[in-house]
Write a protein that holds these residues in place. Sequence first.
Motif, PDB file in Angstrom:
ATOM      1  N   GLU A 296      54.438  52.366  25.050  1.00  0.00           N
ATOM      2  CA  GLU A 296      54.739  52.107  26.642  1.00  0.00           C
ATOM      3  C   GLU A 296      53.466  51.817  27.159  1.00  0.00           C
ATOM      4  O   GLU A 296      53.545  51.598  28.488  1.00  0.00           O
ATOM      5  N   VAL A 297      52.459  51.785  26.631  1.00  0.00           N
ATOM      6  CA  VAL A 297      51.020  51.594  27.308  1.00  0.00           C
ATOM      7  C   VAL A 297      50.325  50.314  26.660  1.00  0.00           C
ATOM      8  O   VAL A 297      50.163  50.203  25.418  1.00  0.00           O
ATOM      9  N   ASP A 298      50.112  49.222  27.219  1.00  0.00           N
ATOM     10  CA  ASP A 298      49.501  48.043  26.923  1.00  0.00           C
ATOM     11  C   ASP A 298      48.022  48.136  26.453  1.00  0.00           C
ATOM     12  O   ASP A 298      47.717  47.987  25.173  1.00  0.00           O
ATOM     13  N   SER A 299      47.287  48.952  27.318  1.00  0.00           N
ATOM     14  CA  SER A 299      46.035  48.878  26.891  1.00  0.00           C
ATOM     15  C   SER A 299      45.355  49.921  28.231  1.00  0.00           C
ATOM     16  O   SER A 299      46.050  50.309  29.051  1.00  0.00           O
ATOM     17  N   PHE A 300      44.001  50.541  27.898  1.00  0.00           N
ATOM     18  CA  PHE A 300      43.372  51.346  28.801  1.00  0.00           C
ATOM     19  C   PHE A 300      41.880  50.758  28.993  1.00  0.00           C
ATOM     20  O   PHE A 300      41.464  49.966  28.521  1.00  0.00           O
ATOM     21  N   ARG A 301      41.575  51.257  30.404  1.00  0.00           N
ATOM     22  CA  ARG A 301      40.221  50.777  30.783  1.00  0.00           C
ATOM     23  C   ARG A 301      39.598  52.121  31.468  1.00  0.00           C
ATOM     24  O   ARG A 301      40.050  52.858  32.217  1.00  0.00           O
ATOM     25  N   LEU A 302      38.249  52.355  31.196  1.00  0.00           N
ATOM     26  CA  LEU A 302      37.583  53.522  31.915  1.00  0.00           C
ATOM     27  C   LEU A 302      36.909  52.903  33.031  1.00  0.00           C
ATOM     28  O   LEU A 302      36.126  51.923  33.068  1.00  0.00           O
ATOM     29  N   ILE A 303      37.295  53.480  34.357  1.00  0.00           N
ATOM     30  CA  ILE A 303      36.831  52.866  35.467  1.00  0.00           C
ATOM     31  C   ILE A 303      36.269  53.950  36.330  1.00  0.00           C
ATOM     32  O   ILE A 303      36.676  55.112  36.338  1.00  0.00           O
ATOM     33  N   PRO A 304      34.923  53.857  37.181  1.00  0.00           N
ATOM     34  CA  PRO A 304      34.260  54.555  37.791  1.00  0.00           C
ATOM     35  C   PRO A 304      35.236  55.121  39.245  1.00  0.00           C
ATOM     36  O   PRO A 304      35.947  54.049  39.314  1.00  0.00           O
ATOM     37  N   VAL A 305      35.360  56.339  39.533  1.00  0.00           N
ATOM     38  CA  VAL A 305      36.153  56.745  40.301  1.00  0.00           C
ATOM     39  C   VAL A 305      36.236  56.054  41.688  1.00  0.00           C
ATOM     40  O   VAL A 305      37.492  55.715  42.102  1.00  0.00           O
ATOM     41  N   PRO A 306      35.137  55.467  42.223  1.00  0.00           N
ATOM     42  CA  PRO A 306      35.254  54.676  43.228  1.00  0.00           C
ATOM     43  C   PRO A 306      35.889  53.491  43.193  1.00  0.00           C
ATOM     44  O   PRO A 306      36.190  53.122  44.127  1.00  0.00           O
ATOM     45  N   HIS A 307      35.683  52.832  41.922  1.00  0.00           N
ATOM     46  CA  HIS A 307      36.287  51.383  41.778  1.00  0.00           C
ATOM     47  C   HIS A 307      37.857  51.951  41.510  1.00  0.00           C
ATOM     48  O   HIS A 307      38.566  51.148  42.130  1.00  0.00           O
ATOM     49  N   ALA A 308      38.375  52.873  41.058  1.00  0.00           N
ATOM     50  CA  ALA A 308      39.528  53.161  40.906  1.00  0.00           C
ATOM     51  C   ALA A 308      40.382  53.200  42.297  1.00  0.00           C
ATOM     52  O   ALA A 308      41.522  52.887  42.794  1.00  0.00           O
ATOM     53  N   ALA A 309      39.474  53.950  43.323  1.00  0.00           N
ATOM     54  CA  ALA A 309      40.018  54.242  44.824  1.00  0.00           C
ATOM     55  C   ALA A 309      40.058  52.900  45.577  1.00  0.00           C
ATOM     56  O   ALA A 309      41.016  52.822  46.252  1.00  0.00           O
ATOM     57  N   ASN A 310      39.226  51.780  45.152  1.00  0.00           N
ATOM     58  CA  ASN A 310      39.221  50.529  45.753  1.00  0.00           C
ATOM     59  C   ASN A 310      40.668  49.731  45.397  1.00  0.00           C
ATOM     60  O   ASN A 310      41.287  49.220  46.169  1.00  0.00           O
ATOM     61  N   ILE A 311      40.967  50.043  44.152  1.00  0.00           N
ATOM     62  CA  ILE A 311      42.273  49.486  43.540  1.00  0.00           C
ATOM     63  C   ILE A 311      43.393  49.986  44.119  1.00  0.00           C
ATOM     64  O   ILE A 311      44.311  49.313  44.897  1.00  0.00           O
TER      65      ILE A 311
END
Length: 356
Positions: A296-311
């Motif tokens: 059910e998941v294509d792929s994963f990425r590890l992202i800095p929390v502030p970057h996830a907030a930007n998205i």
Amino acid sequence: MATIAAAAARCSSPTRRQLLTRRRLLFSVCFSSAAPPAAMAGFGWDDALRVAGDGGRGDESDLSGYFRKVDSCNRGVDKKGDFVKFVVEDQVVGYIHKGFAEHLRDFHDVFTIVSGNSGSNTVENVSLQSSLRTPEDRTHAIGEVIKSLGEMIPGIRNELYPVTSSYGMPVYFSLERAAAPYFGIKAYGVHMNGYVEKDGQKFLWIGKRSDVKQTYPGMLDHLVAGGLPYGISCKENIMKECEEEAGIPRSISTNATSVGAISYMDIEGFRYKRDVLFCYDLKLPADFVPNNEDGEVDSFRLIPVPHAANIVRRTDFFKPNCNLVIIDFLFRHGYIQPDSHGYLDLLQSLRRGDCS
């Protein structure tokens, strides 16, 4: 049951079939029955990471992007009057659109449609026939109705949700997951923020849903999330989802911490979503790499929390309800500060639905 079979036979007769077909055509023209987008998301990781890493806009304290995400999960408040109570054993377990209730009239051996006084045909409320005394009888009877309604309730998953007046209260019957918003029942789920800490900085593991997922294909998602089906606890469900969606062994997932819940209410057409999501945090080993086990998941990425907030703030890349759970994480981990204009309003808005 013979009566349900008779109802199905009535629905399959030429005259009844024509009537239902006309109703369904009207239904499909007037209302968009499938709220989740069917088309594959039109972005890739490169697009998401480009937005995520753009830290030069100076909008970190601007909460307007977060408010928009909350609003997108809480639409149609002005349409609540189009729905009537769904009552079982004198308890309100859901809300049904008056137009959808008209389709249920064809199954008078299952539903009781209470109309207004003075000869009015206006629907006042919907209940179940008293002959359906046990949860098992009700589950079977309504399941047969859903089958007869066919494409009016798309995306059948053969997964049952418990129907109750509020969490932890008696279960009156179980309902097909795809039908939950058409009966306006409370649906519960579990969402988990999986994060790691490196050099004093926190990172979130983010998943990208498979392009062939029935709902929200290709959109960004939590590391682990899922609906809460009948007969399983929240903690057991989160551990099961950890293993299936991210390959997280129980020796690690048992450390997932319950951190609260968010809720929202969304009305679109005949659908009335009343969802409560139980939120979990799991601090993962720095060297852990997730591996999807169920396709059910294509792929994963590890992202800095502030970057996830930007998205979250700047795009519509995340599955809508994931935004709310990430915003909750940002509050709890200090990424949204009290000095930001609208802080308390945003905090309260994360439980805008009936959180019970």
